[in-house]
Design a protein around this motif. Structure first.
Motif, mmCIF file in Angstrom:
data_model
loop_
_atom_site.group_PDB
_atom_site.id
_atom_site.type_symbol
_atom_site.label_atom_id
_atom_site.label_comp_id
_atom_site.label_asym_id
_atom_site.label_seq_id
_atom_site.Cartn_x
_atom_site.Cartn_y
_atom_site.Cartn_z
ATOM 1 N N THR A 108 -24.666 64.417 51.801
ATOM 2 C CA THR A 108 -25.696 63.830 51.044
ATOM 3 C C THR A 108 -25.307 62.192 51.240
ATOM 4 O O THR A 108 -24.467 61.747 51.904
ATOM 5 C CB THR A 108 -25.516 64.032 49.613
ATOM 6 O OG1 THR A 108 -24.193 63.629 49.128
ATOM 7 C CG2 THR A 108 -25.519 65.351 49.415
ATOM 8 N N ILE A 109 -26.230 61.208 50.608
ATOM 9 C CA ILE A 109 -26.072 59.838 50.773
ATOM 10 C C ILE A 109 -24.913 59.392 49.919
ATOM 11 O O ILE A 109 -24.411 58.573 50.117
ATOM 12 C CB ILE A 109 -27.478 59.202 50.724
ATOM 13 C CG1 ILE A 109 -28.103 59.486 49.054
ATOM 14 C CG2 ILE A 109 -28.505 59.309 51.766
ATOM 15 C CD1 ILE A 109 -29.324 58.578 48.965
ATOM 16 N N ASP A 117 -35.417 43.145 50.077
ATOM 17 C CA ASP A 117 -35.843 44.843 50.150
ATOM 18 C C ASP A 117 -37.228 44.724 49.491
ATOM 19 O O ASP A 117 -37.851 45.878 49.526
ATOM 20 C CB ASP A 117 -34.792 45.745 49.573
ATOM 21 C CG ASP A 117 -33.801 46.089 50.390
ATOM 22 O OD1 ASP A 117 -33.500 45.769 51.458
ATOM 23 O OD2 ASP A 117 -32.690 46.295 49.658
ATOM 24 N N ARG A 159 -40.366 47.074 51.000
ATOM 25 C CA ARG A 159 -39.913 48.312 50.904
ATOM 26 C C ARG A 159 -40.780 48.987 49.690
ATOM 27 O O ARG A 159 -41.141 50.284 49.535
ATOM 28 C CB ARG A 159 -38.542 48.826 50.856
ATOM 29 C CG ARG A 159 -37.791 48.494 51.934
ATOM 30 C CD ARG A 159 -36.279 48.963 51.817
ATOM 31 N NE ARG A 159 -36.305 50.493 51.808
ATOM 32 C CZ ARG A 159 -35.376 51.105 51.258
ATOM 33 N NH1 ARG A 159 -34.130 50.647 50.907
ATOM 34 N NH2 ARG A 159 -35.416 52.631 51.551
ATOM 35 N N ASP A 195 -40.220 58.683 45.522
ATOM 36 C CA ASP A 195 -40.146 59.831 44.524
ATOM 37 C C ASP A 195 -39.318 59.297 43.196
ATOM 38 O O ASP A 195 -39.723 59.902 42.113
ATOM 39 C CB ASP A 195 -39.024 60.858 45.177
ATOM 40 C CG ASP A 195 -38.434 61.835 44.518
ATOM 41 O OD1 ASP A 195 -39.416 62.627 43.989
ATOM 42 O OD2 ASP A 195 -37.330 62.221 44.161
ATOM 43 N N THR A 255 -28.503 51.788 47.143
ATOM 44 C CA THR A 255 -29.292 51.090 48.399
ATOM 45 C C THR A 255 -29.560 51.965 49.700
ATOM 46 O O THR A 255 -30.387 51.299 50.494
ATOM 47 C CB THR A 255 -28.721 49.826 48.650
ATOM 48 O OG1 THR A 255 -27.483 50.044 49.013
ATOM 49 C CG2 THR A 255 -28.472 48.813 47.373
ATOM 50 N N LEU A 256 -28.951 53.110 49.970
ATOM 51 C CA LEU A 256 -29.102 53.922 50.841
ATOM 52 C C LEU A 256 -30.376 54.747 51.027
ATOM 53 O O LEU A 256 -30.631 55.604 51.862
ATOM 54 C CB LEU A 256 -27.947 54.682 51.065
ATOM 55 C CG LEU A 256 -26.747 54.069 51.401
ATOM 56 C CD1 LEU A 256 -25.463 55.003 51.496
ATOM 57 C CD2 LEU A 256 -26.639 52.997 52.608
ATOM 58 N N LEU A 257 -31.074 54.798 49.750
ATOM 59 C CA LEU A 257 -32.285 55.620 49.667
ATOM 60 C C LEU A 257 -33.084 55.355 50.802
ATOM 61 O O LEU A 257 -33.493 54.246 51.092
ATOM 62 C CB LEU A 257 -32.936 55.529 48.225
ATOM 63 C CG LEU A 257 -32.010 56.118 47.144
ATOM 64 C CD1 LEU A 257 -33.011 55.616 45.689
ATOM 65 C CD2 LEU A 257 -32.037 57.642 47.220
ATOM 66 N N THR A 258 -33.993 56.435 51.401
ATOM 67 C CA THR A 258 -35.017 56.106 52.031
ATOM 68 C C THR A 258 -36.407 55.775 51.359
ATOM 69 O O THR A 258 -36.288 55.721 50.210
ATOM 70 C CB THR A 258 -35.397 57.615 53.065
ATOM 71 O OG1 THR A 258 -35.954 58.331 51.938
ATOM 72 C CG2 THR A 258 -34.070 57.960 53.738
ATOM 73 N N ASP A 259 -37.322 55.159 52.036
ATOM 74 C CA ASP A 259 -38.777 54.978 51.392
ATOM 75 C C ASP A 259 -39.165 56.076 50.748
ATOM 76 O O ASP A 259 -39.849 55.848 49.521
ATOM 77 C CB ASP A 259 -39.539 54.356 52.514
ATOM 78 C CG ASP A 259 -39.130 52.941 53.091
ATOM 79 O OD1 ASP A 259 -38.265 52.623 52.548
ATOM 80 O OD2 ASP A 259 -39.840 52.684 54.090
ATOM 81 N N THR A 260 -39.085 57.413 51.359
ATOM 82 C CA THR A 260 -39.547 58.473 50.688
ATOM 83 C C THR A 260 -38.868 58.754 49.389
ATOM 84 O O THR A 260 -39.547 59.077 48.404
ATOM 85 C CB THR A 260 -39.457 59.589 51.500
ATOM 86 O OG1 THR A 260 -40.239 59.528 52.838
ATOM 87 C CG2 THR A 260 -40.050 61.090 50.970
ATOM 88 N N ASP A 261 -37.378 58.559 49.472
ATOM 89 C CA ASP A 261 -36.560 58.643 48.199
ATOM 90 C C ASP A 261 -37.254 57.710 47.215
ATOM 91 O O ASP A 261 -37.191 58.135 45.908
ATOM 92 C CB ASP A 261 -35.126 58.409 48.577
ATOM 93 C CG ASP A 261 -34.402 59.779 49.331
ATOM 94 O OD1 ASP A 261 -34.826 60.759 49.359
ATOM 95 O OD2 ASP A 261 -33.710 59.156 50.394
#
Length: 577
Positions: free
Chosen positions: A544-545, A156, A159, A140, A131-137
């Motif tokens: 890293t996350i 969420d 997003r 991807d 759940t910590l991924l950014t919108d860009t992640d």
């Protein structure tokens, strides 16, 4: 075994392999010698194993989740089996088919386990994500993962606007109740609550081949862009028999593993290993880690096996471990090597030795200190049942007692990944020469115990001596002022490079020249002269996350900053004091 094996025969074959490891839990030599991976042409872990347990032990808790406020939810094996069938039927009715890729972005909530079992039943390919991924992640993952279905928390859903419009979208929780969900963003999303009304008998019977893809994991990206690791219907479900053995899980255990969903370790110890054993998966959700509360949970709920990353263990030893009477039988650490000082403090308080181990997203547990065996300080143990380990010199390709940890591929371990999805050149590179190359360096002693040296990219030379960052970090962490540390090469005109430590201080300590001198002196007294840490800087560590230290960033910035003379403290600063 033939493709005509019935489910009951498949179940018996799996059970035979599992029961051998349970029976020889503390007899490493026999377990390692006698164990063989069960081999199937067709296998579906949800149907062939989990459903069998649900019949045999219907009232045993399969999953218990305790919240920070004390609220708890438990599903038995029978209830979990039924719910996963409902969810599988509902997903199929809404268009999810065998082979479709399902991105699952959820915290530790019951639907996460229901959906994972449901996907296995359907032959859908899971892509768990944090759940910590950014919108860009997220974009991807959806693009590179060729995602067909997205499952996430209702709060969420906004997003995913514009990046998942082509997907089947499932919202867990009440839509529009979340702080960030809007009516427009919620349009087109299916409500997970509808699964509760679905008839569980209407579940498609999907025949999954052993080599069919089941799981895709993006690696943590400590040194490069995350790779997409592909596992099959046997590599993780059957492969985690080795992890079950390493942890020492037995039927009826209550297993607490501190890990966030989306990372391979969560599947290791929160899904496959405990459910292979017929144990209870136990979760404690908290917003901020509190050592005293964690100890209270361990005691209150009778947790018998406990696994946590080194960061958690370091925080736990700052509490009074001996003040709480726990039922814990096995203590495990994984993620990164654990420093000996932490192990000693837990042993002194609980009379239990934390057992270290080694594995990767690409595999299950490969090496470990198994239950009942002598633990050598600093060693991560011996090869686990099912794995043949070779240490290969990266320069000469010779097999010896020092080198890169590699897995023999003749035969290929069942637990090894199928490969890196859509990256055949990367797969060929790590599978070269008849071995799978882990990228990690280690040494082996005369008793077969393997000691971790570091990532091949992290090990460096100083004055022509090979330096293991982990070895130096283990000494640093023994100093009471040091909470975390990372050692990287710092360019030097005479020695080519010298060890430099980036240090995060423990609570109650402040950066100062005096403290830097004290830590450098401590290291000088506890390390051979050629290993001495020559420079030190107090700083936060890039991670890293998933929480792993990105030494690659420190190495790059150190080379640039040292050219400018910008390091904090050098041992030369203290020669006249």
């Amino acid at each position: 075994m033939s493709a005509e094996l019935s489910t009951s025969e498949t179940t018996r074959a799996f059970r035979t392999a599992r029961d051998l490891l349970v029976a020889y839990r503390e007899d490493y030599e026999t377990a390692y010698r006698e164990f063989r991976w069960p081999e199937f042409e067709r296998f579906n872990w949800a149907r062939d194993w989990f459903d069998a347990l649900a019949v045999e032990q219907p009232e045993v808790a399969a999953l218990t989740i305790v919240e920070e406020d004390g609220a708890a939810e438990t599903l038995t094996y029978a209830e979990m089996a039924e719910r996963s069938r409902q969810v599988a039927g509902w997903l199929a009715a809404n268009g999810v088919k065998q082979g479709d890729r399902v991105l699952i972005v959820l915290g530790n909530v019951v639907p996460l386990w229901e959906i994972m079992l449901a996907c296995i039943r359907l032959g859908a390919v899971m892509i768990p994500a944090t759940t910590l991924l950014t919108d860009t992640d997220l974009a991807d993952r959806i693009s590179r993962g060729d995602v067909r279905c997205v499952v996430t928390a209702s709060s969420d859903v906004d997003r995913y606007t514009g990046i998942a419009d082509h997907c089947i979208r499932v919202a867990v929780g009440s839509l529009l109740d979340g702080a960030h969900a809007s009516a427009d963003a919620a349009a087109g999303w299916l409500r997970y609550d509808e699964t509760l009304d679905f008839e569980p008998d209407a579940v498609p019977e999907v025949d999954t081949a052993a080599d069919d893809p089941m799981l895709l994991y993006f690696t943590s990206g400590t040194t490069s862009q995350p790779k997409l690791v592909e596992h099959t219907h046997v590599s993780y479900p059957i492969g985690h028999l080795s992890t079950m053995y390493w942890i020492g899980l037995q039927p009826g255990d209550i297993h607490l593993n501190v890990s966030s969903p989306g990372w391979a370790k969560h599947s290791w110890s929160n899904v496959f290993a405990p459910w292979n054993a017929g144990a209870t998966v136990f979760l404690y959700n908290y917003s901020r880690f509190d050592a005293a509360k964690m100890l209270d949970v361990l005691a209150t709920y009778g947790v018998t096996t406990f696994c946590a990353p080194p960061t958690v263990w370091r925080m736990l030893i700052q509490a009074d471990l001996s003040a709480v009477e726990v039922a814990v039988r096995e203590c495990i650490s994984a993620g990164e090597p654990l420093n000996p000082e932490v192990i000693e403090q837990v042993r002194a308080a609980w009379d239990i030795t934390i057992r270290d181990g080694f594995g990767q997203t690409e595999t299950t547990a490969q090496i470990g200190n198994s239950p009942g065996q002598p633990v050598k300080p600093g060693s991560m143990g011996r090869p686990l049942p099912g794995y043949a380990i070779a240490l290969i010199d990266p320069a000469t390709d010779e097999i010896g007692d020092d080198g890169e940890i590699c897995l023999e591929l003749a035969p290929k371990p069942v637990a090894l990944m199928r490969g890196y999805r859509d990256a055949p050149e990367l797969t060929d590179e790590v599978m070269r020469g008849g071995f799978y190359h882990t990228g990690d360096v280690a040494s082996r002693d005369e008793d077969g115990y393997i000691t971790y040296v570091g990532r091949a990219d992290d090990v460096f030379k100083a004055s022509d001596y090979r330096i293991s960052p982990f070895e130096l970090e283990s000494v640093l962490i023994e100093h009471p002022a040091v909470a975390e540390a990372a050692v990287v090469p710092s360019p030097d005109p005479v020695r080519l490079a010298v060890p430099k430590a980036y240090v995060v201080l423990a609570a109650g300590y402040e950066p100062s020249r005096e403290l830097a001198g004290e830590i450098l002196t401590y290291c000088r007294e506890h390390l051979a002269a050629y290993k001495r840490i020559r420079r030190i800087e107090f700083a936060e560590l890039p991670k890293t996350i998933s929480g792993k230290i990105r030494r690659v960033e420190l190495r790059a910035s150190e080379a640039e900053r040292t050219d400018q003379g910008e390091y904090s403290y050098d041992e030369a600063d203290f020669r006249d004091t």
